[in-house]
Write an enzyme that holds these catalytic residues in place. Structure first.
Site, PDB file in Angstrom:
ATOM      1  N   HIS A 182       0.848  -1.196   0.000  1.00 11.58           N
ATOM      2  CA  HIS A 182       0.000   0.000   0.000  1.00 11.58           C
ATOM      3  C   HIS A 182       0.882   1.244   0.000  1.00 11.58           C
ATOM      4  O   HIS A 182       2.096   1.160   0.243  1.00 11.58           O
ATOM      5  CB  HIS A 182      -0.954  -0.006   1.205  1.00 11.58           C
ATOM      6  CG  HIS A 182      -0.276   0.088   2.534  1.00 11.58           C
ATOM      7  ND1 HIS A 182       0.525  -0.918   3.041  1.00 11.58           N
ATOM      8  CD2 HIS A 182      -0.266   1.074   3.474  1.00 11.58           C
ATOM      9  CE1 HIS A 182       0.978  -0.558   4.229  1.00 11.58           C
ATOM     10  NE2 HIS A 182       0.523   0.647   4.517  1.00 11.58           N
ATOM     11  N   ASP A 221       6.126   4.476   4.589  1.00 11.43           N
ATOM     12  CA  ASP A 221       7.060   3.477   5.114  1.00 11.43           C
ATOM     13  C   ASP A 221       7.140   2.221   4.238  1.00 11.43           C
ATOM     14  O   ASP A 221       8.028   1.392   4.427  1.00 11.43           O
ATOM     15  CB  ASP A 221       6.744   3.109   6.582  1.00 11.43           C
ATOM     16  CG  ASP A 221       5.307   2.697   6.823  1.00 11.43           C
ATOM     17  OD1 ASP A 221       4.412   3.167   6.094  1.00 11.43           O
ATOM     18  OD2 ASP A 221       5.061   1.907   7.754  1.00 11.43           O
ATOM     19  N   HIS A 222       6.234   2.099   3.250  1.00 12.98           N
ATOM     20  CA  HIS A 222       6.211   0.879   2.437  1.00 12.98           C
ATOM     21  C   HIS A 222       6.675   1.071   0.995  1.00 12.98           C
ATOM     22  O   HIS A 222       6.870   0.091   0.284  1.00 12.98           O
ATOM     23  CB  HIS A 222       4.813   0.254   2.448  1.00 12.98           C
ATOM     24  CG  HIS A 222       4.421  -0.217   3.808  1.00 12.98           C
ATOM     25  ND1 HIS A 222       4.436  -1.546   4.172  1.00 12.98           N
ATOM     26  CD2 HIS A 222       4.059   0.480   4.918  1.00 12.98           C
ATOM     27  CE1 HIS A 222       4.077  -1.652   5.439  1.00 12.98           C
ATOM     28  NE2 HIS A 222       3.847  -0.435   5.924  1.00 12.98           N
ATOM     29  N   HIS A 274      -6.943  -1.652   5.884  1.00 17.09           N
ATOM     30  CA  HIS A 274      -5.968  -0.711   6.443  1.00 17.09           C
ATOM     31  C   HIS A 274      -6.404   0.746   6.260  1.00 17.09           C
ATOM     32  O   HIS A 274      -5.596   1.656   6.397  1.00 17.09           O
ATOM     33  CB  HIS A 274      -4.609  -0.975   5.789  1.00 17.09           C
ATOM     34  CG  HIS A 274      -3.471  -0.255   6.425  1.00 17.09           C
ATOM     35  ND1 HIS A 274      -3.257  -0.250   7.793  1.00 17.09           N
ATOM     36  CD2 HIS A 274      -2.477   0.508   5.890  1.00 17.09           C
ATOM     37  CE1 HIS A 274      -2.186   0.483   8.060  1.00 17.09           C
ATOM     38  NE2 HIS A 274      -1.700   0.961   6.927  1.00 17.09           N
ATOM     39  N   HIS A 289       6.431  -5.471  11.585  1.00 19.46           N
ATOM     40  CA  HIS A 289       5.984  -4.080  11.678  1.00 19.46           C
ATOM     41  C   HIS A 289       5.898  -3.652  13.154  1.00 19.46           C
ATOM     42  O   HIS A 289       5.066  -2.847  13.546  1.00 19.46           O
ATOM     43  CB  HIS A 289       4.616  -3.925  10.984  1.00 19.46           C
ATOM     44  CG  HIS A 289       4.300  -2.540  10.482  1.00 19.46           C
ATOM     45  ND1 HIS A 289       3.618  -1.630  11.247  1.00 19.46           N
ATOM     46  CD2 HIS A 289       4.535  -1.929   9.296  1.00 19.46           C
ATOM     47  CE1 HIS A 289       3.440  -0.515  10.531  1.00 19.46           C
ATOM     48  NE2 HIS A 289       4.000  -0.671   9.347  1.00 19.46           N
TER      49      HIS A 289
HETATM   50 ZN   LIG Z   1       3.403   0.572   7.744  1.00 18.53          ZN
HETATM   51 ZN   LIG Z   2       0.278   1.616   6.448  1.00 21.17          ZN
END
Ligand SMILES: [Zn+2]
Ligand SMILES: [Zn+2]
Length: 297
Positions: free
Chosen positions: A61, A65-66, A137, A263
């Site tokens: 997504h 951070d990804h 999410h 995570h």
């Molecule tokens: Zn994350």
């Molecule tokens: Zn996230």
């Protein structure tokens, strides 16, 4: 043989010891990346993994951070004169977000980049498939299942003897063609091998609250890498993440062999988090540190 390297195990914010999410999966001479947080290229260098071997990147997504490491990764590939195409997969809006990110600055890649926007689908590759599934999410977000193709059963000595087939080049031919003519008889591969051996299955949820679809798609998996940001539900606030207990409950219900608690929030020390996992988790679990490696098979 499959090798999973946890390039970044943290969540949301990098710390002195841990980077933001990225997982490298080495399989059959290829490297697949699942997520590419900022600094992924540096983590790959530290792990001794070449970015030139990366054929496909699966983004769960578009939270920073990804995926923010994509730009640096692609520019580094270009500096090293990559010519091989790169495939980037992700949820809805991937095309726009990736295009915008990669077109910032004075940069034009010298190789093709293909962006694939996925819903829930199965994509077949040589020797394996990747299945995407929707998780929860608060933004479009996907989990991924890596499924290795089933492998043929082992050659059975008693069957080979029965057909009078010696061990040697003839077995190679049998393997390639699926059958051979031997002493006037047609012998098929399945006549002399045991039952098929199930391929490795690995699931990565990305960020998500606990959801039924994860359980469904993790059924019988060898490894489930699950969001387990928090120890306690009270720490979660209004964020869409899971706790250790919730992740492990899904792992247990799905009958997975091992769960990887991923995570982990920066607020917990390793020991504090591990102790909580001992208490809360009733399936075999791993709390990875950055650059830890799991080998499967
Ligand atoms: Zn994350
Ligand atoms: Zn996230």
């Amino acid at each position: 043989m499959m090798e999973v390297t946890f390039l970044g195990t943290g969540g949301i914010m990098p710390t002195a010891e841990r980077n933001v999410p990225a997982i490298a999966l080495r399989y059959g001479g290829e490297t697949l990346l699942f997520d590419a947080g900022e600094g992924t290229i540096r983590q790959m260098n530290a792990a001794g993994l070449s970015p030139m071997k990366v054929s496909r990147i699966f983004i769960t997504h578009f939270h920073g951070d990804h995926y923010l490491g994509l730009a640096a990764l692609v520019q580094t590939m270009n500096l090293w004169n990559r010519t091989k195409p790169l495939h980037i997969y992700g949820p809805k809006y991937s095309y726009e977000f990736v295009k915008n990110l990669l077109s910032s600055g004075f940069f034009k890649p010298g190789f093709e980049i293909h962006v694939h926007e996925l819903g829930e689908e199965r994509i077949m590759f040589k020797g394996y498939e990747v299945q995407s599934f929707k998780v929860e999410h608060g933004v479009p977000a996907l989990g991924y299942v890596f499924r290795e193709n089933d492998r043929r059963g082992r050659f059975l000595d008693e069957k080979l003897e029965e057909y009078g087939i010696p061990k040697g080049p003839i077995l190679g031919e049998l393997e390639r063609r699926g059958w051979v003519e031997w002493k006037g008889r047609k012998v098929r591969l399945e006549d002399v091998t045991g039952p098929k051996r199930r391929g490795i299955r690995l699931v990565y949820t990305g960020d998500t609250v606990p959801c039924e679809r994860t359980r469904l798609f993790s059924e019988g998996a060898d490894v489930l890498i699950h969001d387990a940001t928090y120890i306690n539900a009270e720490d979660r606030g209004s964020s869409y993440h899971s706790t250790i207990g919730e992740a492990c409950e899904i792992g247990r219900k799905a009958g997975v062999r091992r769960i990887v608690l991923f995570h982990r929030s920066f607020r917990y020390s390793y020991d504090e988090y591990r102790d909580a996992a001992e208490r809360l988790c009733d399936v075999p679990f791993t709390v990875p540190r950055d650059l830890d490696v799991i080998r499967l098979r």
